[in-house]
Design an enzyme around this catalytic site. Structure first.
Site, PDB file in Angstrom:
ATOM      1  N   GLY A  69       0.921  -1.186  -0.062  1.00  0.00           N
ATOM      2  CA  GLY A  69      -0.085   0.102   0.040  1.00  0.00           C
ATOM      3  C   GLY A  69       0.919   1.185  -0.099  1.00  0.00           C
ATOM      4  O   GLY A  69       0.363   2.182  -0.877  1.00  0.00           O
ATOM      5  N   THR A  70       1.660   1.368   0.838  1.00  0.00           N
ATOM      6  CA  THR A  70       2.765   2.493   1.022  1.00  0.00           C
ATOM      7  C   THR A  70       3.494   2.948  -0.336  1.00  0.00           C
ATOM      8  O   THR A  70       3.326   4.220  -0.680  1.00  0.00           O
ATOM      9  CB  THR A  70       3.666   2.429   1.978  1.00  0.00           C
ATOM     10  N   ASN A 149      -8.671   3.807   8.510  1.00  0.00           N
ATOM     11  CA  ASN A 149      -7.801   2.472   9.307  1.00  0.00           C
ATOM     12  C   ASN A 149      -8.225   2.456  10.870  1.00  0.00           C
ATOM     13  O   ASN A 149      -8.013   1.260  11.277  1.00  0.00           O
ATOM     14  CB  ASN A 149      -6.496   2.537   8.856  1.00  0.00           C
ATOM     15  N   ALA A 200      -2.121  -6.314  -0.094  1.00  0.00           N
ATOM     16  CA  ALA A 200      -2.294  -7.692  -0.015  1.00  0.00           C
ATOM     17  C   ALA A 200      -2.690  -8.328   1.288  1.00  0.00           C
ATOM     18  O   ALA A 200      -3.525  -8.990   1.724  1.00  0.00           O
ATOM     19  CB  ALA A 200      -1.438  -8.636  -0.813  1.00  0.00           C
ATOM     20  N   THR A 237      12.876  -6.508 -10.411  1.00  0.00           N
ATOM     21  CA  THR A 237      12.441  -7.973 -10.579  1.00  0.00           C
ATOM     22  C   THR A 237      10.966  -8.010  -9.814  1.00  0.00           C
ATOM     23  O   THR A 237      10.913  -8.070  -8.760  1.00  0.00           O
ATOM     24  CB  THR A 237      13.420  -8.978 -10.190  1.00  0.00           C
ATOM     25  N   CYS A 325       0.221   1.406  12.751  1.00  0.00           N
ATOM     26  CA  CYS A 325       1.196   1.978  12.058  1.00  0.00           C
ATOM     27  C   CYS A 325       2.060   3.244  12.973  1.00  0.00           C
ATOM     28  O   CYS A 325       3.077   3.534  12.821  1.00  0.00           O
ATOM     29  CB  CYS A 325       0.940   2.680  10.801  1.00  0.00           C
TER      30      CYS A 325
HETATM   31  N1  PLP Z   1      -3.422   3.023   3.707  1.00  0.00           N
HETATM   32  C1  PLP Z   1      -4.054   2.494   4.800  1.00  0.00           C
HETATM   33  C2  PLP Z   1      -5.420   3.061   5.133  1.00  0.00           C
HETATM   34  C3  PLP Z   1      -3.684   1.625   5.705  1.00  0.00           C
HETATM   35  O1  PLP Z   1      -4.326   1.086   6.575  1.00  0.00           O
HETATM   36  C4  PLP Z   1      -2.136   1.154   5.532  1.00  0.00           C
HETATM   37  C5  PLP Z   1      -1.410   0.173   6.342  1.00  0.00           C
HETATM   38  O2  PLP Z   1      -2.129   0.069   7.579  1.00  0.00           O
HETATM   39  C6  PLP Z   1      -1.557   1.506   4.544  1.00  0.00           C
HETATM   40  C7  PLP Z   1      -2.190   2.384   3.405  1.00  0.00           C
HETATM   41  C8  PLP Z   1      -0.198   0.975   3.983  1.00  0.00           C
HETATM   42  O3  PLP Z   1      -0.143  -0.467   3.502  1.00  0.00           O
HETATM   43  P1  PLP Z   1       1.089  -1.027   3.510  1.00  0.00           P
HETATM   44  O4  PLP Z   1       1.161  -1.803   5.049  1.00  0.00           O
HETATM   45  O5  PLP Z   1       0.584  -2.201   2.717  1.00  0.00           O
HETATM   46  O6  PLP Z   1       2.319  -0.477   3.117  1.00  0.00           O
END
Ligand code: PLP
Length: 377
Positions: A69-70, A149, A200, A237, A325
């Site tokens: 996600g990041t 989140n 994922a 890769t 996080c």
């Molecule tokens: N966006 C939201 C709303 C999230 O809750 C998170 C992770 O907690 C992320 C982005 C980041 O995703 P990733 O952990 O796959 O980098």
């Protein structure tokens, strides 16, 4: 063990782990290699892309695999702002975004973009009229999450997309669907966003894999330079085994979405009922009544989140204080601040988040454990 921290990450489905391990052992070729082993890996990669694209009603060429996600979010926000820098500098977002969006946006602000926040109500919902009023002719980017989140708030991203596009078709709309995907129906026909980020590990897939949906015709500047993988947008890769695992997790989660959310609702309702009966005004619910069923954010009076978290941990019950996080930083969550939760309550907030493997018996045990701790302190 009771694992109620599924918004931080989920336990992968067993079939996902088995598939990843089989591909790692047997089809470990580099998907760019020209020999047979490479071609086999490439076939797995493209089949997965087709399946995931079908699951979100997209074209397979609109899917770019990333490390999560990041990375997808950084790519979407910073990559599109770079392309559009000559068209304007105005960007709109919400004050309740995940750090991946927040920090990407702040970085743009530092280098001269004009970042403006939308208003949110007491649950973090954006107000569509406010969006309508703040959109300008030179707004190049709007960023809104699908599901928050920390609180589980479902943002009106479908309506927001229509408003944004009717103001200016060229304004790019990015949706962070990391917490929303698999919890609410998300597809690229109903959601007119240009860019959508996915991960994922929030849907019982592997960690370190995600994707960015890039609507046909939308351009973004690549972040990762190298061998030109993933349509030259994301070199490196390709992690074929985990991408295949992601594909299986997507199909499994979507097939079970209704059943899972119904189960999460029972778990959430039971915990709320037991806690209110036993604790009354010593607790408050921070999540909205119409949020996703799998997230419950609650505050307790007279106890710090970390203390409650550790007492629960001693009984092998795993929850999060605010957002996982951020939980290592010693500050009150920016989301709880933005929605106006008083500091005393915010300091005693925990987030319970449920997933495909949780049961109603676990809900009984966890509620009883919280009540016992609160009675002892
Ligand atoms: N966006 C939201 C709303 C999230 O809750 C998170 C992770 O907690 C992320 C982005 C980041 O995703 P990733 O952990 O796959 O980098």
């Amino acid at each position: 063990m009771i694992y109620f921290d599924n918004s931080a990450t989920t336990k992968p489905y067993k079939e996902v782990v088995e598939l990843i391990s089989r591909i790692m052992l047997e089809d470990f070729g580099n998907s760019s290699s020209l020999h047979n082993l490479g071609l086999r890996a490439e076939r797995i990669l493209e089949e997965t892309r087709t399946n995931i694209a079908a699951a979100i009603k997209a074209r397979s060429e609109e899917i770019i695999f990333t490390s999560g996600g990041t990375e997808s979010i950084n790519m979407a926000i910073r990559g599109s702002a770079e392309i559009l820098k000559r068209s304007g500098s105005h960007i709109l977002s919400t004050p309740v975004e995940h750090a991946a969006c927040m920090e990407s946006l702040k970085e743009l602000e530092r280098i001269g973009y004009d970042l403006e926040y939308l208003e949110v109500d007491e649950f973090g919902n954006i107000i569509l009229e406010d969006l309508r009023n703040k959109l300008r002719k030179d707004t190049i980017l709007v960023n809104i999450m699908a599901v928050n989140n920390e609180l589980g708030t479902i943002e009106p991203v479908f309506d927001a997309a229509r408003i944004i596009k009717s103001n200016n078709k060229k304004t790019i709309f990015h949706v962070d669907a990391v917490q929303g995907f698999g919890k609410i129906p998300i597809n690229t026909r109903d959601l007119e966003a240009d860019l959508i980020s996915f991960s994922a590990h929030k849907i019982h897939g592997p960690k370190g894999v995600g994707m960015l949906y890039i609507r046909k015709g939308t351009r973004i500047h690549p972040m990762m330079m190298g061998g030109g993988h993933e349509r030259k947008i994301r070199s490196g890769t390709v992690n074929v085994p985990c991408i295949a695992g992601f594909g299986l997790a997507v199909c499994t989660k979507i097939a079970n979405m209704k059943k899972d959310q119904d189960n999460c609702k029972k778990i959430k309702d039971l915990i709320i009922k037991e806690l209110i009966e036993a604790l009354g005004s010593r607790m408050r619910i921070n999540s909205p009544p119409d949020g996703v069923e799998n997230i419950l954010n609650i505050s307790f009076k007279g106890i710090k989140s970390e203390t409650l978290l550790h007492f629960l941990e001693m009984q092998e019950i795993y929850v999060s204080s605010g957002s996982a996080c951020h939980s290592k930083k010693d500050t009150v969550s920016h989301v709880l601040k933005a929605v106006g939760i008083p500091r005393a309550w915010a300091e005693g907030a925990i987030r319970l988040s449920f997933g495909s493997f949780n049961t109603i018996d676990e809900a009984e045990i966890a509620a009883k454990a919280i009540i016992d701790i609160m009675e002892k302190i």
